[in-house]
Design a protein around this motif. Structure first.
Motif, short mmCIF file in Angstrom:
data_model
loop_
_atom_site.label_atom_id
_atom_site.label_comp_id
_atom_site.label_asym_id
_atom_site.label_seq_id
_atom_site.Cartn_x
_atom_site.Cartn_y
_atom_site.Cartn_z
N VAL A 1 -4.02 -14.02 9.95
CA VAL A 1 -3.27 -12.73 10.20
C VAL A 1 -3.90 -11.36 9.63
CG1 VAL A 1 -1.00 -11.56 9.30
CG2 VAL A 1 -1.01 -14.05 10.41
N ARG A 2 -4.51 -11.95 8.15
CA ARG A 2 -5.34 -10.61 7.49
C ARG A 2 -6.32 -10.13 8.43
NH1 ARG A 2 -4.32 -13.66 2.78
NH2 ARG A 2 -6.31 -14.66 3.09
N LEU A 3 -7.04 -11.23 9.13
CA LEU A 3 -8.10 -10.64 10.22
C LEU A 3 -7.74 -9.66 11.11
CD1 LEU A 3 -10.25 -13.76 10.10
CD2 LEU A 3 -10.88 -11.84 9.12
N GLU A 4 -6.45 -9.91 11.41
CA GLU A 4 -5.95 -9.12 12.64
C GLU A 4 -5.36 -7.94 12.18
OE1 GLU A 4 -6.51 -9.49 15.86
OE2 GLU A 4 -7.55 -11.29 15.89
N LEU A 5 -5.00 -7.82 10.95
CA LEU A 5 -4.17 -6.76 10.46
C LEU A 5 -4.88 -5.33 10.80
CD1 LEU A 5 -1.42 -6.21 9.06
CD2 LEU A 5 -2.50 -6.23 6.79
N ARG A 6 -4.09 -4.39 11.19
CA ARG A 6 -4.74 -2.97 11.53
C ARG A 6 -3.90 -2.05 10.56
NH1 ARG A 6 -7.61 -6.15 13.13
NH2 ARG A 6 -8.50 -6.61 14.91
N TYR A 7 -4.38 -1.27 9.51
CA TYR A 7 -3.47 -0.38 8.98
C TYR A 7 -3.31 0.63 9.62
CZ TYR A 7 -1.98 0.97 4.27
OH TYR A 7 -1.17 1.40 3.16
N PRO A 8 -2.08 1.02 9.88
CA PRO A 8 -1.90 2.23 11.06
C PRO A 8 -2.49 3.44 10.22
CG PRO A 8 0.08 0.86 10.93
CD PRO A 8 -0.58 0.38 9.74
N LYS A 9 -3.34 4.18 11.20
CA LYS A 9 -3.70 5.20 10.65
C LYS A 9 -2.89 6.36 10.03
CE LYS A 9 -7.96 5.64 13.44
NZ LYS A 9 -7.99 4.25 14.14
N ARG A 10 -1.67 6.57 10.93
CA ARG A 10 -0.67 7.46 10.22
C ARG A 10 -0.22 7.32 9.01
NH1 ARG A 10 4.95 8.72 13.05
NH2 ARG A 10 5.13 6.45 13.04
N ALA A 11 0.08 5.83 8.86
CA ALA A 11 0.72 5.29 7.35
C ALA A 11 -0.42 5.49 6.29
CB ALA A 11 0.83 3.97 7.62
N ARG A 12 -1.77 5.14 6.71
CA ARG A 12 -2.79 5.50 5.63
C ARG A 12 -2.76 6.77 5.28
NH1 ARG A 12 -7.05 2.57 3.86
NH2 ARG A 12 -7.04 0.86 5.29
N ALA A 13 -2.78 7.92 6.11
CA ALA A 13 -2.76 9.15 6.05
C ALA A 13 -1.80 9.88 5.21
CB ALA A 13 -3.07 10.15 7.57
N ARG A 14 -0.72 9.09 5.41
CA ARG A 14 0.42 9.59 4.67
C ARG A 14 0.78 8.83 3.45
NH1 ARG A 14 4.79 10.98 9.61
NH2 ARG A 14 3.30 12.37 10.37
N GLY A 15 -0.28 8.00 3.02
CA GLY A 15 -0.21 7.32 1.86
C GLY A 15 0.72 6.35 1.64
N TRP A 16 1.24 5.68 2.91
CA TRP A 16 2.19 4.70 2.98
C TRP A 16 1.95 3.50 2.43
CZ3 TRP A 16 4.85 6.58 7.95
CH2 TRP A 16 5.49 7.85 8.03
N SER A 17 2.32 2.67 1.63
CA SER A 17 1.86 1.21 1.47
C SER A 17 3.27 0.46 1.16
CB SER A 17 0.99 1.09 0.32
OG SER A 17 1.57 1.61 -0.81
N GLY A 18 3.13 -0.93 1.23
CA GLY A 18 4.17 -1.78 1.03
C GLY A 18 3.85 -3.08 1.33
N GLU A 19 5.01 -3.80 1.40
CA GLU A 19 4.73 -5.40 1.96
C GLU A 19 5.88 -5.80 2.78
OE1 GLU A 19 3.54 -8.30 -1.40
OE2 GLU A 19 5.70 -9.01 -1.11
N THR A 20 5.72 -6.32 3.77
CA THR A 20 6.43 -6.65 4.93
C THR A 20 6.77 -8.13 4.62
OG1 THR A 20 5.87 -5.11 6.47
CG2 THR A 20 7.14 -6.97 7.38
N LEU A 21 7.80 -8.68 4.41
CA LEU A 21 7.91 -10.20 4.46
C LEU A 21 8.35 -10.89 5.89
CD1 LEU A 21 8.15 -12.69 2.51
CD2 LEU A 21 10.62 -12.46 2.06
#
Length: 92
Positions: free
Chosen positions: A12-32
């Protein structure tokens, strides 16, 4: 089993793409997530148990699991896994 869970999380980590819009807006977090995996390794069901607080992050976590499904090994029997997918601005 723990080994199977760590294999799934690695895929899953290898396939994870951090959404550009989320990164640009400084959004982080954790999805369970909770995923039911059939004996043949395919996904029977996939659920967000706890949101990262932003739908765009939750969707990216779900998409990563769906893309990774072909990469992890087959379990010895159907299995239900729960694991977090982290979106940390320090990572790629």
């Amino acid at each position: 089993s723990r080994r199977f869970l760590s294999e799934v999380m690695k895929c899953v980590r290898l396939e994870l793409r951090y959404p550009k819009r989320a990164r640009a807006r400084g959004w982080s977090g954790e999805t369970l997530l909770e995923v039911d995996i059939r004996g043949d390794g395919t996904i029977a069901e996939l659920r967000v148990l706890k949101s990262a607080g932003k739908t765009i992050l939750d969707d990216a976590a779900v998409n990563a699991v769906e893309r990774a499904a072909g990469d992890w090994p087959k379990p010895s029997a159907p299995i239900k896994l729960r694991f977090p997918v982290r979106f940390d601005l320090q990572t790629r």
